[in-house]
Design an enzyme around this catalytic site. Sequence first.
Site, PDB file in Angstrom:
ATOM      1  N   ASP A   1      69.651  27.158 -63.021  1.00  0.00           N
ATOM      2  CA  ASP A   1      69.806  25.767 -62.792  1.00  0.00           C
ATOM      3  C   ASP A   1      71.258  25.344 -62.301  1.00  0.00           C
ATOM      4  O   ASP A   1      72.218  25.773 -63.274  1.00  0.00           O
ATOM      5  CB  ASP A   1      69.277  24.955 -64.056  1.00  0.00           C
ATOM      6  CG  ASP A   1      67.955  25.202 -64.375  1.00  0.00           C
ATOM      7  OD1 ASP A   1      66.997  24.693 -63.699  1.00  0.00           O
ATOM      8  OD2 ASP A   1      67.761  25.866 -65.497  1.00  0.00           O
TER       9      ASP A   1
ATOM     10  N   GLU B   1      66.302  33.398 -62.600  1.00  0.00           N
ATOM     11  CA  GLU B   1      66.347  32.087 -62.275  1.00  0.00           C
ATOM     12  C   GLU B   1      67.369  31.226 -62.785  1.00  0.00           C
ATOM     13  O   GLU B   1      67.752  31.687 -64.202  1.00  0.00           O
ATOM     14  CB  GLU B   1      64.828  31.394 -62.369  1.00  0.00           C
ATOM     15  CG  GLU B   1      64.793  30.001 -62.011  1.00  0.00           C
ATOM     16  CD  GLU B   1      65.156  28.838 -63.127  1.00  0.00           C
ATOM     17  OE1 GLU B   1      64.903  27.711 -62.812  1.00  0.00           O
ATOM     18  OE2 GLU B   1      65.599  29.335 -64.191  1.00  0.00           O
TER      19      GLU B   1
ATOM     20  N   GLU C   1      67.990  27.097 -58.631  1.00  0.00           N
ATOM     21  CA  GLU C   1      67.335  25.714 -58.765  1.00  0.00           C
ATOM     22  C   GLU C   1      68.460  24.781 -58.646  1.00  0.00           C
ATOM     23  O   GLU C   1      69.456  24.600 -59.456  1.00  0.00           O
ATOM     24  CB  GLU C   1      66.536  25.478 -59.999  1.00  0.00           C
ATOM     25  CG  GLU C   1      66.044  23.988 -59.813  1.00  0.00           C
ATOM     26  CD  GLU C   1      65.132  23.649 -61.271  1.00  0.00           C
ATOM     27  OE1 GLU C   1      65.108  22.444 -61.399  1.00  0.00           O
ATOM     28  OE2 GLU C   1      64.711  24.651 -61.868  1.00  0.00           O
TER      29      GLU C   1
ATOM     30  N   HIS D   1      63.444  33.566 -66.549  1.00  0.00           N
ATOM     31  CA  HIS D   1      63.689  32.012 -66.488  1.00  0.00           C
ATOM     32  C   HIS D   1      64.762  31.712 -67.114  1.00  0.00           C
ATOM     33  O   HIS D   1      65.278  31.996 -68.353  1.00  0.00           O
ATOM     34  CB  HIS D   1      62.465  31.208 -67.135  1.00  0.00           C
ATOM     35  CG  HIS D   1      62.558  29.682 -66.975  1.00  0.00           C
ATOM     36  ND1 HIS D   1      62.224  29.157 -68.293  1.00  0.00           N
ATOM     37  CD2 HIS D   1      62.595  29.030 -65.963  1.00  0.00           C
ATOM     38  CE1 HIS D   1      62.291  27.735 -67.938  1.00  0.00           C
ATOM     39  NE2 HIS D   1      62.592  27.793 -66.458  1.00  0.00           N
TER      40      HIS D   1
ATOM     41  N   HIS E   1      70.604  23.835 -67.394  1.00  0.00           N
ATOM     42  CA  HIS E   1      69.484  22.969 -67.257  1.00  0.00           C
ATOM     43  C   HIS E   1      69.417  21.579 -67.656  1.00  0.00           C
ATOM     44  O   HIS E   1      69.209  20.608 -66.510  1.00  0.00           O
ATOM     45  CB  HIS E   1      68.369  23.681 -68.265  1.00  0.00           C
ATOM     46  CG  HIS E   1      67.264  22.964 -68.070  1.00  0.00           C
ATOM     47  ND1 HIS E   1      66.440  22.103 -68.558  1.00  0.00           N
ATOM     48  CD2 HIS E   1      66.124  23.333 -66.961  1.00  0.00           C
ATOM     49  CE1 HIS E   1      65.216  21.575 -68.235  1.00  0.00           C
ATOM     50  NE2 HIS E   1      64.951  22.433 -67.356  1.00  0.00           N
TER      51      HIS E   1
END
Length: 295
Positions: free
Chosen positions: A75, A73, A156, A46, A88
């Site tokens: 952002d 993962e 994301e 993450h 993020h």
Amino acid sequence: MSVRTATAAAAAAALFGSGALLLPADRPEATGQVSAHRAGPVVVAHRGASGHAPENTLAAVDAAEALGVDWVENDVQRTRDGVLVVLHDTDLKRTTDVEQVFPDRAPWAVKDFTAAELAKLDAGSWFGAQFAGTRIPTLTQFLHRLERNRQKLLLEIKSPATYPGIERDIIRTLGRTGWLDRSHVRNRLVVQSFGADSVKRIHSLRPDVTTGFLGTPAVADLPSYAAFTDQINPSYATIDADYVAAVQRLKGAHGKRLRVNTWTVNKAADAVRARDLGVDGIITNFPDVVRDATS
């Protein structure tokens, strides 16, 4: 912090100093795993291995690689001058020294700064002194590092309503860096968002790309999501075995069963419970802890 976690953190610090599992489809042969259910859920780092290095930085990517974790993962947002960056929060206060460097620029929103201005910020000291001088990476830099490490990406789209047209920008950057060739699209890339319209746009722009919806739609609404996504990726706190089974009974946009990848699970006991619920993947700040607990 366990001895193992402390050791991994120390190793990451020594290696990197200052400087989204989720299989796109049910193709276990492409990853060397028999299946998510037989081998345990796929583990996703993450924001990188963000329990061991500052989140969404190249150091966190490398920390995941050092731990042997394939899936990362991140952002993605956009600067004032149109550069895609990996971060993020929609403001810069928590993970950078922006208040010291640009004291008169409150509320320090990412969208209000140029890429050159973001490049001046320290995005590592907040996590630990050994990461002082770590920078916010552009998406292009992030993709190159994943490629160097032979890792895979769960991307994301962050706050898409703030960045109209960001989906097309992301597709353009993925294409320019080689991430839209057959191999990457089939085996190494998933694009997700909390914004259903954003996921739909990605699916429309590149129907071959695997997509995920972040959230826990009502069971009755799942068929409508299955029309444009391949994964339902809910918070761990919102699911039970019945919900996981309801998702997996449906086929997604590419004709494969919908997958469930849950977040953010950091404790071994929670990872075991998530595995026993039948999830396909677990997104975690501590991929080593989750892997050891569920494999």
